[in-house]
Write an enzyme that holds these catalytic residues in place. Structure first.
Site, PDB file in Angstrom:
ATOM      1  N   LYS A   1      -9.819 -28.478  26.083  1.00 15.13           N
ATOM      2  CA  LYS A   1     -11.166 -28.877  25.632  1.00 15.13           C
ATOM      3  C   LYS A   1     -11.132 -30.125  24.771  1.00 15.13           C
ATOM      4  O   LYS A   1     -12.042 -30.939  24.829  1.00 15.13           O
ATOM      5  CB  LYS A   1     -11.835 -27.726  24.865  1.00 15.13           C
ATOM      6  CG  LYS A   1     -12.270 -26.590  25.773  1.00 15.13           C
ATOM      7  CD  LYS A   1     -13.308 -25.717  25.095  1.00 15.13           C
ATOM      8  CE  LYS A   1     -13.798 -24.658  26.061  1.00 15.13           C
ATOM      9  NZ  LYS A   1     -14.828 -23.799  25.483  1.00 15.13           N
TER      10      LYS A   1
ATOM     11  N   LYS B   1     -10.858 -24.043  36.739  1.00 13.84           N
ATOM     12  CA  LYS B   1     -11.795 -22.919  36.635  1.00 13.84           C
ATOM     13  C   LYS B   1     -13.243 -23.396  36.570  1.00 13.84           C
ATOM     14  O   LYS B   1     -13.527 -24.470  36.030  1.00 13.84           O
ATOM     15  CB  LYS B   1     -11.439 -22.039  35.434  1.00 13.84           C
ATOM     16  CG  LYS B   1     -12.060 -22.472  34.131  1.00 13.84           C
ATOM     17  CD  LYS B   1     -12.067 -21.362  33.084  1.00 13.84           C
ATOM     18  CE  LYS B   1     -12.875 -21.826  31.893  1.00 13.84           C
ATOM     19  NZ  LYS B   1     -13.958 -21.011  31.488  1.00 13.84           N
TER      20      LYS B   1
ATOM     21  N   LYS C   1     -18.792 -23.244  32.137  1.00 13.86           N
ATOM     22  CA  LYS C   1     -20.201 -23.272  31.742  1.00 13.86           C
ATOM     23  C   LYS C   1     -20.660 -24.664  31.344  1.00 13.86           C
ATOM     24  O   LYS C   1     -21.800 -25.014  31.502  1.00 13.86           O
ATOM     25  CB  LYS C   1     -20.400 -22.363  30.515  1.00 13.86           C
ATOM     26  CG  LYS C   1     -20.688 -20.934  30.852  1.00 13.86           C
ATOM     27  CD  LYS C   1     -21.803 -20.387  29.980  1.00 13.86           C
ATOM     28  CE  LYS C   1     -21.417 -19.208  29.148  1.00 13.86           C
ATOM     29  NZ  LYS C   1     -20.548 -19.555  28.032  1.00 13.86           N
TER      30      LYS C   1
HETATM   31  P1  ATP Z   1     -16.807 -22.955  28.699  1.00 19.06           P
HETATM   32  O1  ATP Z   1     -16.227 -23.414  29.973  1.00 19.06           O
HETATM   33  O2  ATP Z   1     -17.905 -23.804  28.164  1.00 19.06           O
HETATM   34  O3  ATP Z   1     -15.778 -22.597  27.679  1.00 19.06           O
HETATM   35  P2  ATP Z   1     -17.043 -20.430  29.903  1.00 19.06           P
HETATM   36  O4  ATP Z   1     -17.613 -20.553  31.258  1.00 19.06           O
HETATM   37  O5  ATP Z   1     -15.572 -20.268  29.760  1.00 19.06           O
HETATM   38  O6  ATP Z   1     -17.559 -21.617  29.014  1.00 19.06           O
HETATM   39  P3  ATP Z   1     -17.436 -18.360  27.924  1.00 19.06           P
HETATM   40  O7  ATP Z   1     -18.652 -17.977  27.191  1.00 19.06           O
HETATM   41  O8  ATP Z   1     -16.426 -19.124  27.172  1.00 19.06           O
HETATM   42  O9  ATP Z   1     -17.800 -19.203  29.220  1.00 19.06           O
HETATM   43  O10 ATP Z   1     -16.791 -17.071  28.582  1.00 19.06           O
HETATM   44  C1  ATP Z   1     -17.425 -15.832  28.784  1.00 19.06           C
HETATM   45  C2  ATP Z   1     -16.525 -14.951  29.626  1.00 19.06           C
HETATM   46  O11 ATP Z   1     -16.446 -15.437  30.956  1.00 19.06           O
HETATM   47  C3  ATP Z   1     -15.076 -14.862  29.113  1.00 19.06           C
HETATM   48  O12 ATP Z   1     -14.623 -13.538  29.240  1.00 19.06           O
HETATM   49  C4  ATP Z   1     -14.330 -15.755  30.061  1.00 19.06           C
HETATM   50  O13 ATP Z   1     -12.966 -15.383  30.201  1.00 19.06           O
HETATM   51  C5  ATP Z   1     -15.083 -15.539  31.344  1.00 19.06           C
HETATM   52  N1  ATP Z   1     -14.966 -16.686  32.257  1.00 19.06           N
HETATM   53  C6  ATP Z   1     -15.313 -17.956  31.986  1.00 19.06           C
HETATM   54  N2  ATP Z   1     -15.090 -18.744  33.046  1.00 19.06           N
HETATM   55  C7  ATP Z   1     -14.574 -17.945  34.016  1.00 19.06           C
HETATM   56  C8  ATP Z   1     -14.131 -18.170  35.359  1.00 19.06           C
HETATM   57  N3  ATP Z   1     -14.189 -19.373  35.895  1.00 19.06           N
HETATM   58  N4  ATP Z   1     -13.673 -17.117  36.061  1.00 19.06           N
HETATM   59  C9  ATP Z   1     -13.625 -15.887  35.510  1.00 19.06           C
HETATM   60  N5  ATP Z   1     -14.028 -15.615  34.252  1.00 19.06           N
HETATM   61  C10 ATP Z   1     -14.493 -16.623  33.514  1.00 19.06           C
END
Ligand code: ATP
Ligand code: LTN
Length: 334
Positions: free
Chosen positions: A112, A194, A197
């Site tokens: 990040k 991955k 968000k």
């Molecule tokens: P950012 O990418 O902005 O960090 P994020 O998509 O990782 O956001 P979070 O709120 O950080 O979202 O994560 C919420 C949950 O979703 C966590 O348990 C995280 O492990 C899971 N998660 C996030 N992205 C993925 C993905 N691509 N596949 C599976 N699980 C995910």
């Protein structure tokens, strides 16, 4: 023995199918097996710049999504992290026992901070300490998350062990619970990274609130490979990722899926996948729209959640302060 379950999600960006399949949906399915607590982590969200006017609305929206996905406020506690100040307070104390070396190994910060370069905040670096505080405050046993959070949960466990050995038994040692399939849903445009968000190209991310036409368009444009063979093969990340999404929405076995699409083209597979996802998300989208009509109700639920859970958090925090020696000694006289 029943263990406590705790997990968190940031109220930022587009809620995508990775969040849904690896986290939110599983939280809803397993919530009654243990005492479950789900936290909307707005203090984590501000580790990168947020629009103040939007952040509160995002908290409500995320709560609406958790409820729409089936998290039952009669069974689980849902609350907003900043409404329980013990999180930030314990994070500070943990900061003072976590060696820098442990924090420097955290992969997510490396990734990040690359994106934010020298603008990356100290909070972003410290993110895992706050996450450890979230988990340890509730003497959590199980932490259901996606694969990207494994290292952070392990850090929380290491911190708990270090604290316990220094100050005597205090914290439960938490364990990550990561699904066997779909623990890391990859981007549609770049299936080597991955789905995320924030900060991603819109076509890379399949949002759970995307309307049907957008879902169709994004899936049809998803990157695959020239092999034209529909088989689960992790060496072929694009098609593998789409097959995993199909598997999770259809609940069919891998063999059955491969047989169903044997000899068929990618276009047909993608079209069927899109319809599967659209139908899978339809009830969730309908419930979400319904729930968002009464935001007062969601707000009250979140406040009740925080009120219910605050005494648990404060109880742990007071024990910790006592062990560390913070505050005043018991004085004689007036
Ligand atoms: P950012 O990418 O902005 O960090 P994020 O998509 O990782 O956001 P979070 O709120 O950080 O979202 O994560 C919420 C949950 O979703 C966590 O348990 C995280 O492990 C899971 N998660 C996030 N992205 C993925 C993905 N691509 N596949 C599976 N699980 C995910
Ligand atoms: N860092 C997590 C969100 C999170 C979390 C937690 C998850 C904050 N606190 C405690 C599990 C337990 C993420 O998903 N990015």
């Amino acid at each position: 023995m029943k263990k406590r379950v705790f997990s968190g999600i940031q109220p930022t960006g587009t809620i995508h199918i990775g969040n849904y399949l690896a986290a939110i949906r599983r939280w809803a399915i397993t919530q009654a097996e243990h005492e479950s607590i789900f936290c909307i982590v707005d203090l984590h969200a501000i580790t990168v710049p947020q629009e103040p006017k939007l952040l509160k609305a995002k908290n409500l929206e995320m709560a609406g999504m958790l409820l729409a996905a089936g998290i039952d406020p009669e069974v689980s506690v849902i609350f907003v992290q900043s409404r329980v100040s013990a999180h930030a307070e314990l994070a500070w104390i943990l900061n003072c026992i976590i060696p820098m070396g442990w924090m420097l190994r955290m992969i997510q910060f490396k990734e990040k901070s690359q994106r934010h370069k020298e603008q990356a905040s100290t909070g972003l670096f410290d993110y895992p300490a706050l996450m450890a505080a979230d988990i340890l405050l509730y003497r959590t046993g199980l932490v259901p998350v996606g694969e990207d959070q494994r290292q952070h949960v392990e850090l929380a466990r290491d911190v708990a062990e270090r604290f316990n050995s220094r100050y005597g038994p205090t914290f439960e040692l938490p364990e990550a619970v990561i699904p066997e399939v779909g623990s890391r849903i990859m981007g549609l445009k770049d299936p080597t990274k991955k789905m995320s968000k924030t900060g991603d190209d819109k076509d890379n991310v399949l949002g759970v609130l995307d309307p049907p036409d957008q879902i169709r368009a994004k899936i049809m444009k998803a990157v695959t490979d020239p092999l034209r063979e529909i088989r689960f093969d992790p060496e072929r990340p694009g098609i593998h990722n789409l097959l995993v999404i199909y598997e999770l929405f259809s609940a069919e076995g891998r063999q059955a899926i491969e047989q169903r699409f044997a000899g068929k083209g990618y276009a047909q597979f993608k079209a069927e996948l899109a319809e599967m996802v659209i139908e899978g998300l339809r009830p969730l989208q309908a419930r979400f729209c319904e729930l968002m009509k009464d935001q007062g109700y969601i707000g009250r639920l979140l406040e009740e959640g925080a009120d219910r859970i605050r005494p648990v958090a404060e109880g742990t925090l007071n024990t910790v302060k006592e062990k560390v020696g913070l505050g005043l000694p018991v004085l004689r006289g007036s």
